[in-house]
Enzyme design. Structure first.
Site, PDB file in Angstrom:
ATOM      1  N   ASP A  48      -0.940  -9.507  11.671  1.00 47.26           N
ATOM      2  CA  ASP A  48       0.099  -8.495  11.885  1.00 47.26           C
ATOM      3  C   ASP A  48       0.484  -8.367  13.356  1.00 47.26           C
ATOM      4  OD1 ASP A  48      -2.200  -7.281  12.828  1.00 47.26           O
ATOM      5  OD2 ASP A  48      -1.571  -5.279  12.196  1.00 47.26           O
ATOM      6  N   SER A  96       1.355  -1.785  15.680  1.00 45.48           N
ATOM      7  CA  SER A  96       0.809  -2.668  14.659  1.00 45.48           C
ATOM      8  C   SER A  96       1.879  -3.331  13.784  1.00 45.48           C
ATOM      9  CB  SER A  96      -0.193  -1.889  13.818  1.00 45.48           C
ATOM     10  OG  SER A  96      -0.891  -2.755  12.985  1.00 45.48           O
ATOM     11  N   HIS A  97       1.824  -3.027  12.485  1.00 43.42           N
ATOM     12  CA  HIS A  97       2.715  -3.709  11.529  1.00 43.42           C
ATOM     13  C   HIS A  97       4.121  -3.115  11.509  1.00 43.42           C
ATOM     14  CE1 HIS A  97       0.947  -0.174   9.818  1.00 43.42           C
ATOM     15  NE2 HIS A  97       1.918  -0.134   8.923  1.00 43.42           N
ATOM     16  N   ASP A 146      -4.800  -7.408  14.245  1.00 41.29           N
ATOM     17  CA  ASP A 146      -6.058  -6.935  13.671  1.00 41.29           C
ATOM     18  C   ASP A 146      -6.126  -7.080  12.156  1.00 41.29           C
ATOM     19  OD1 ASP A 146      -4.267  -4.911  13.185  1.00 41.29           O
ATOM     20  OD2 ASP A 146      -5.422  -3.321  14.149  1.00 41.29           O
ATOM     21  N   ARG A 147      -5.021  -7.457  11.519  1.00 38.06           N
ATOM     22  CA  ARG A 147      -5.069  -7.625  10.059  1.00 38.06           C
ATOM     23  C   ARG A 147      -4.948  -9.078   9.673  1.00 38.06           C
ATOM     24  NH1 ARG A 147      -1.557  -3.016   7.237  1.00 38.06           N
ATOM     25  NH2 ARG A 147      -1.922  -1.382   8.772  1.00 38.06           N
TER      26      ARG A 147
HETATM   27  C1  VG1 Z   1      -2.672   2.055   7.646  1.00 35.66           C
HETATM   28  C2  VG1 Z   1      -3.708   1.464   6.705  1.00 35.66           C
HETATM   29  C3  VG1 Z   1      -5.094   1.649   7.289  1.00 35.66           C
HETATM   30  C4  VG1 Z   1      -5.146   1.052   8.687  1.00 35.66           C
HETATM   31  C5  VG1 Z   1      -4.052   1.653   9.554  1.00 35.66           C
HETATM   32  C6  VG1 Z   1      -3.976   1.036  10.926  1.00 35.66           C
HETATM   33  O1  VG1 Z   1      -2.882   3.443   7.758  1.00 35.66           O
HETATM   34  O2  VG1 Z   1      -3.632   2.055   5.440  1.00 35.66           O
HETATM   35  O3  VG1 Z   1      -6.029   1.040   6.433  1.00 35.66           O
HETATM   36  O4  VG1 Z   1      -6.394   1.286   9.293  1.00 35.66           O
HETATM   37  O5  VG1 Z   1      -2.783   1.465   8.926  1.00 35.66           O
HETATM   38  O6  VG1 Z   1      -3.860  -0.332  10.846  1.00 35.66           O
HETATM   39  P1  VG1 Z   1      -2.034   4.536   6.948  1.00 35.66           P
HETATM   40  O7  VG1 Z   1      -2.498   5.852   7.467  1.00 35.66           O
HETATM   41  O8  VG1 Z   1      -0.585   4.229   7.216  1.00 35.66           O
HETATM   42  O9  VG1 Z   1      -2.363   4.316   5.509  1.00 35.66           O
HETATM   43  V1  VG1 Z   1      -2.913  -1.157  11.961  1.00 35.66           V
HETATM   44  O10 VG1 Z   1      -3.053  -2.758  11.629  1.00 35.66           O
HETATM   45  O11 VG1 Z   1      -1.516  -0.330  11.807  1.00 35.66           O
HETATM   46  O12 VG1 Z   1      -3.611  -0.729  13.521  1.00 35.66           O
HETATM   47 CO    CO Z   2      -2.574  -3.808  13.178  1.00 41.65          CO
END
Ligand code: VG1
Ligand code: CO
Length: 542
Positions: free
Chosen positions: A276, A112-113, A280-281
């Site tokens: 991202d 993801s990010h 998905d964001r």
């Molecule tokens: C983070 C965010 C959460 C999101 C998750 C996955 O998790 O806070 O809201 O669902 O990332 O998003 P954490 O446990 O680091 O707070 V993504 O766009 O990384 O699939």
């Molecule tokens: Co993501």
């Protein structure tokens, strides 16, 4: 020809908030990826002859793991694999493909990010047949299996050419390389009034979208420029790069700073957005206004009926616990259900499947609906554009009117990244120990009303998820939430979520950090953040 390869288990393959994420060199250890993929297959039943979807966000090591996953799927008895061309499938597109082609599930390769590259992050997550992230009982089973696994199965076959659409045979299994964008773009056209958005753009409304050199580039090019007619160049950084150009593909005010500055300039375009790493964001910035994700969820829910796909109204709204209560006020006014879940999209799946919620969102810039079972960055951007086209008002006007109607939830998240893990864990333990004594205690003008560690009781499958974040609620509705991130790969990340409700429209133009200053100070005092982490200030404020 199937080979059974003996292997030794790793002890650290516990999936976090969204799949297993580790540094690339960890994934490159002998059999590391294979062990995890086999552990996924070993935790599932009944996929013989079924379809598996595979795709990823294009980051470093994506192609290598896709080839392994294809050969292992063949050896384990899947009948067909659908894989995105170039190994690309955004997370929401993968969710849609799983649903549309009635696949058994999907493997999405993404962190993801988190940054990408030879020494940065990689990730594997498994999505189930409804298109959503595997629920906890499945991820728990995968982790349990990974600790005892002693062999995996793989076929000896040449690599599949991922760069051309078409079908190939890998042992007894068919692999079809599909256009990663087409099905998704068609779904978006079915939900939104593309004619109205096209007219808006043709009339001179200027849109910029920053794909952050990540997976949404090809999707945004096709939809925003080609189908909606935005001029070439409206989509920036549209080529997915294995290292995201050296940046964090995290659409927030720190990593998408350039977009923010563009949108605050006097000659700013009308609407700016970003997505991202895995698409998905979303980040939404109107001309002269950053819309916080929590507000965006509330505003989208309040106006969703203006888009054809939601014209019949919403069944309910769901938000993660740390997300602000702005959406609750909309649900109340609409007379529909509101659900509060733990962080992570996997908790929304049951609510969507049961038709209890239509729109879901998280404060971390994830918003989505029942059209797929993942959050969806471009979907949020298109819903905003549809609303802007229908209301013929600017994002700033829409936000102002929203606050005047519902009041404003000032909201900010402070992240302390790469904190020493022991220090972070003992901070949380100390907080937990204090919870019972906090109610009634005053800190300046703020008095604690209740304090707890959030537990979620799933209304559909009755499962219980404990320890999902420490909540301190003050009299008058302000609150502070603390939790440790489940997606980081080095040290611990402490997230502190701060919220204050302001009903008075005369006080809706304050600077967010100033509006929250007293709560921020109390958040530190209660958890002893500075003393325990050795940090003077957060690494990221969103
Ligand atoms: C983070 C965010 C959460 C999101 C998750 C996955 O998790 O806070 O809201 O669902 O990332 O998003 P954490 O446990 O680091 O707070 V993504 O766009 O990384 O699939
Ligand atoms: Co993501």
């Amino acid at each position: 020809m199937t080979r059974t390869v003996s292997t030794n288990p790793y002890s650290d393959q516990k999936p976090g908030t969204s799949g297993l994420r580790k540094k690339v060199p960890v994934f490159q250890q002998k059999n590391y990826a294979e062990n995890f993929i086999q552990s996924i297959f070993d935790s599932l039943d009944g996929f013989e002859g079924q379809t598996l979807v595979i795709g990823g966000d294009g980051r470093y090591y994506n192609r290598e793991v896709i080839q392994k996953a294809i050969k292992m799927a063949a050896a384990n008895g899947f009948g067909r694999v659908l894989v995105g061309r170039g190994g690309i499938l955004s997370t929401p597109a993968a969710s849609h493909v799983i649903r549309k082609y009635k696949a058994f599930g999907g493997i999405v390769l993404s962190a993801s990010h988190n940054p990408g590259g030879p020494t940065e992050d990689f990730g594997i997550k498994y999505n189930v047949g409804n298109g959503g992230p595997a629920p906890e009982k499945v991820t728990d089973a995968i982790f349990a299996r990974s600790k005892t696994i002693d062999s995996y199965r793989i076929v000896d076959a040449p690599d599949v050419n991922l760069d051309a659409e078409g079908s190939h045979q890998v042992d007894d299994m068919t692999v079809t390389v599909i256009d990663p964008v087409a099905d998704y773009a068609e779904l978006m056209e079915s939900l939104f009034d593309f004619d109205a958005i096209r007219k808006l753009i043709a009339g001179g409304f200027r849109v910029v979208f920053d794909a952050m050199s990540a997976v949404t580039g090809p999707y945004a090019k096709e939809i925003i420029e080609k189908r909606l007619g935005a001029p070439k160049g409206s989509v920036m950084n549209f080529i997915p790069l294995p290292d995201f150009g050296g940046h964090h593909p995290d659409p927030n005010l720190v990593h998408a700073r350039a977009l923010y500055e563009t949108m605050m300039a006097p000659d700013a375009p009308d609407f700016g957005a970003a997505s991202d790493g895995d698409g998905d964001r979303n980040l939404i910035i109107g001309k002269s206004i950053f819309v916080t994700p929590s507000d965006s969820l509330a505003m989208l829910a309040a106006n969703a009926h203006l888009a054809p796909g939601y014209a019949k109204g919403l069944a309910g709204i769901a938000r993660s616990m740390p997300t602000s209560g702005a959406a609750d006020r909309v649900a109340e006014k609409l007379g529909i259900g509101i659900y509060e879940t733990p962080t992570g999209w996997k908790f929304f799946g049951n609510l969507l499947d049961e038709g209890l919620a239509t729109i879901c969102g998280e404060e971390s810039a994830g918003t989505g609906s029942n059209h797929v079972r993942e959050k969806d960055g471009l979907w949020a951007v298109l819903l905003w554009l549809n609303i802007l086209a229908a209301r013929k008002e600017s994002a700033l006007e829409i936000a102002r009117k929203h606050w005047a109607t519902y009041g404003r939830n000032y909201y900010s998240r402070h992240d302390y990244e790469e904190v020493d893990s022991d220090a972070a864990n003992s901070l949380i333990t100390a907080l937990r120990d204090k919870l019972a004594a906090l109610p009634g205690t005053s800190f300046g003008a703020l008095t604690v009303d209740t304090a707890d560690d959030f537990s979620y009781h799933d209304p559909v499958d009755k499962s219980v998820s404990k320890n999902q974040g420490i909540r301190i609620l003050f009299k008058g509705g302000s609150r502070v939430v603390y939790r440790l991130s489940g997606t980081g790969t080095s040290g611990a990340t402490l997230r502190v979520y701060i919220e204050r409700y302001e009903p008075d429209p005369a006080r809706h133009d304050l600077d967010t950090q100033e509006a929250l200053a007293d709560l921020i100070a109390v958040a530190d005092e209660i958890a002893e953040i500075k003393a325990r982490t050795g940090r003077d200030q957060p690494s990221v404020i969103t």
